[in-house]
Design an enzyme around this catalytic site. Structure first.
Site, mmCIF file in Angstrom:
data_model
loop_
_atom_site.group_PDB
_atom_site.id
_atom_site.type_symbol
_atom_site.label_atom_id
_atom_site.label_comp_id
_atom_site.label_asym_id
_atom_site.label_seq_id
_atom_site.Cartn_x
_atom_site.Cartn_y
_atom_site.Cartn_z
ATOM 1 N N ARG A 127 25.546 51.860 57.144
ATOM 2 C CA ARG A 127 25.357 50.932 55.905
ATOM 3 C C ARG A 127 26.096 52.506 55.385
ATOM 4 N NH1 ARG A 127 21.354 48.789 53.745
ATOM 5 N NH2 ARG A 127 22.294 48.684 51.199
ATOM 6 N N LYS A 192 12.711 54.066 59.560
ATOM 7 C CA LYS A 192 13.830 52.667 59.489
ATOM 8 C C LYS A 192 13.670 52.718 61.317
ATOM 9 C CE LYS A 192 18.432 51.582 58.688
ATOM 10 N NZ LYS A 192 19.065 52.048 57.643
ATOM 11 N N ARG A 332 13.857 53.158 46.356
ATOM 12 C CA ARG A 332 12.651 54.742 47.009
ATOM 13 C C ARG A 332 11.416 54.072 46.032
ATOM 14 N NH1 ARG A 332 14.603 60.022 45.374
ATOM 15 N NH2 ARG A 332 16.443 60.317 46.553
HETATM 16 C C1 BTN Z 1 22.995 50.130 58.656
HETATM 17 O O1 BTN Z 1 23.329 51.573 57.759
HETATM 18 O O2 BTN Z 1 21.553 49.922 58.582
HETATM 19 C C2 BTN Z 1 23.244 49.501 59.258
HETATM 20 C C3 BTN Z 1 23.443 49.875 60.668
HETATM 21 C C4 BTN Z 1 24.090 48.372 61.537
HETATM 22 C C5 BTN Z 1 24.330 49.774 62.987
HETATM 23 C C6 BTN Z 1 25.173 48.014 63.903
HETATM 24 S S1 BTN Z 1 24.942 48.923 65.852
HETATM 25 C C7 BTN Z 1 25.557 47.505 66.136
HETATM 26 C C8 BTN Z 1 26.736 47.461 64.995
HETATM 27 N N1 BTN Z 1 27.812 47.868 65.003
HETATM 28 C C9 BTN Z 1 28.378 49.386 63.818
HETATM 29 O O3 BTN Z 1 28.776 49.392 64.287
HETATM 30 N N2 BTN Z 1 26.929 49.107 63.435
HETATM 31 C C10 BTN Z 1 25.865 48.082 63.389
#
Ligand code: BTN
Length: 335
Positions: A127, A192, A332
């Site tokens: 994100r 996370k 936070r």
């Molecule tokens: C975040 O930042 O919290 C979201 C992360 C999402 C990662 C997943 S892995 C599978 C899919 N492909 C990607 O490129 N991103 C999502």
């Protein structure tokens, strides 16, 4: 690092499967099984190390893979799906390596109920434009394509629902620690564990297609994990702490797709309201003091939960109620 072509992957996958028992295997034995020379075995072993797998080489005994491993396998995933899910899911594409599983689906013509998985992402997306660092063969990188005819306004709370699906799967394994941080982070011990990225293409007012991406830390390993800038935890550590035995990655993928598809079906009929209280019951900041960062400004208050559309409800010090609808916010905890 050079990319993995089909021929090389065939050899590497066979080599990993031979080493998957965790025992030592001599170069000669491996070479015989793979029909290649000992020098070629050595080359492929180096390649596995380059990809981030930890191997041990003992003189007189041979090579041994540290930590158990099971490669993603369409057949095994299928075996763990019930009949209804098998008919709903249209295809499973598994790549040894890809830029991003979300990015791949977004480039395909028809993505409805197509699942894309990869052993490694070279440009995984998180994100807010952040990278999602994706070490080889140890985690889950999962993207599902889904078509909606109702337009984006009917899809409120969708990414929160995906968080509920992941939590359901984790609870079924027996894990109690993981919880949700609005809008859709999955954390345990304030670190996370999984992230969700929903991307959209098409007509936002009418028929549009979504890619639901989930990154779930299963067993972090490999040099690339040093690039991760936020505190993280993985399922293998949590399973140890909580004393539960972990399903394999293939079993987990099957559980995730099953949960997600059945929840999406209900969501189409009932909307997010059907999942509001379930989301709140796993909300790590429920009734807690939080600070919400929105670009250069911030808002402090008590987190009262979410509304029927998935907006965060916050009561500030003047007892004013704020409804916050996503965007570039980060939460936070203050207590
Ligand atoms: C975040 O930042 O919290 C979201 C992360 C999402 C990662 C997943 S892995 C599978 C899919 N492909 C990607 O490129 N991103 C999502």
């Amino acid at each position: 690092m050079s990319s993995i072509d089909a021929h090389e992957w065939n050899r590497l996958a066979n080599l990993i499967n031979l080493l998957a028992d965790g025992a030592h295997h001599s170069g000669e034995e491996l070479g015989e099984h793979l029909g290649i020379s000992r020098a070629a075995v050595w080359k492929y072993i180096k390649r596995l190390e380059e990809l981030g797998l930890q191997l041990e080489s003992v003189k007189g005994k041979g090579y041994c893979l540290l930590g158990s491993i099971e490669l993603l396998d369409e057949k095994i995933i299928h075996q763990h799906l019930d009949a209804e899910i098998k008919t709903t899911l249209r295809s499973i594409s598994i790549f040894p390596e890809i830029e991003s599983t979300n990015g791949y689906l977004l480039k395909q013509a028809d993505i409805d109920f197509h699942l894309c998985l990869a052993e490694r992402q070279t440009a995984g997306r998180g994100r807010r434009g952040r990278p999602w660092i994706s070490p080889f063969a140890r985690n889950i990188y999962f993207s599902l394509g889904w078509r909606s005819n109702s337009g984006i306004s009917a899809l409120k709370g969708l990414s929160l629902l995906v968080g509920c699906a992941v939590i359901r799967v984790l609870r079924k394994i027996g894990l109690q620690k993981p919880g949700l941080k609005w809008p859709n982070d999955i954390l345990a011990s304030e670190k996370k564990l999984a992230g969700i990225l929903v991307e959209i293409r098409g007509d936002l007012a009418g028929e549009c297609e979504l890619v639901i991406g989930i990154g779930l830390n299963y067993q972090m390993q490999g040099a690339v994990i040093d690039e991760i800038t936020q505190p993280w935890i993985d399922l293998s550590e949590l399973a140890r702490v909580e004393g539960v035995s972990l399903p394999t990655r293939n079993e987990l993928v099957a559980a995730l797709i099953s949960e997600l598809l059945s929840m999406l079906k209900q969501y189409e009929h009932l909307g997010f309201v059907a999942y509001k209280s379930e989301w709140e019951s796993s909300h790590l900041y429920q009734d807690k003091q939080v600070e919400l960062l929105m670009g250069s400004s911030s808002l402090t208050g008590t987190c009262l939960g979410i509304d029927e559309e998935g907006a965060l409800i916050l009561r500030d010090a003047e007892h004013q109620i704020h409804y916050l609808h996503g965007g570039e916010m980060s939460l936070r905890s203050q207590s």
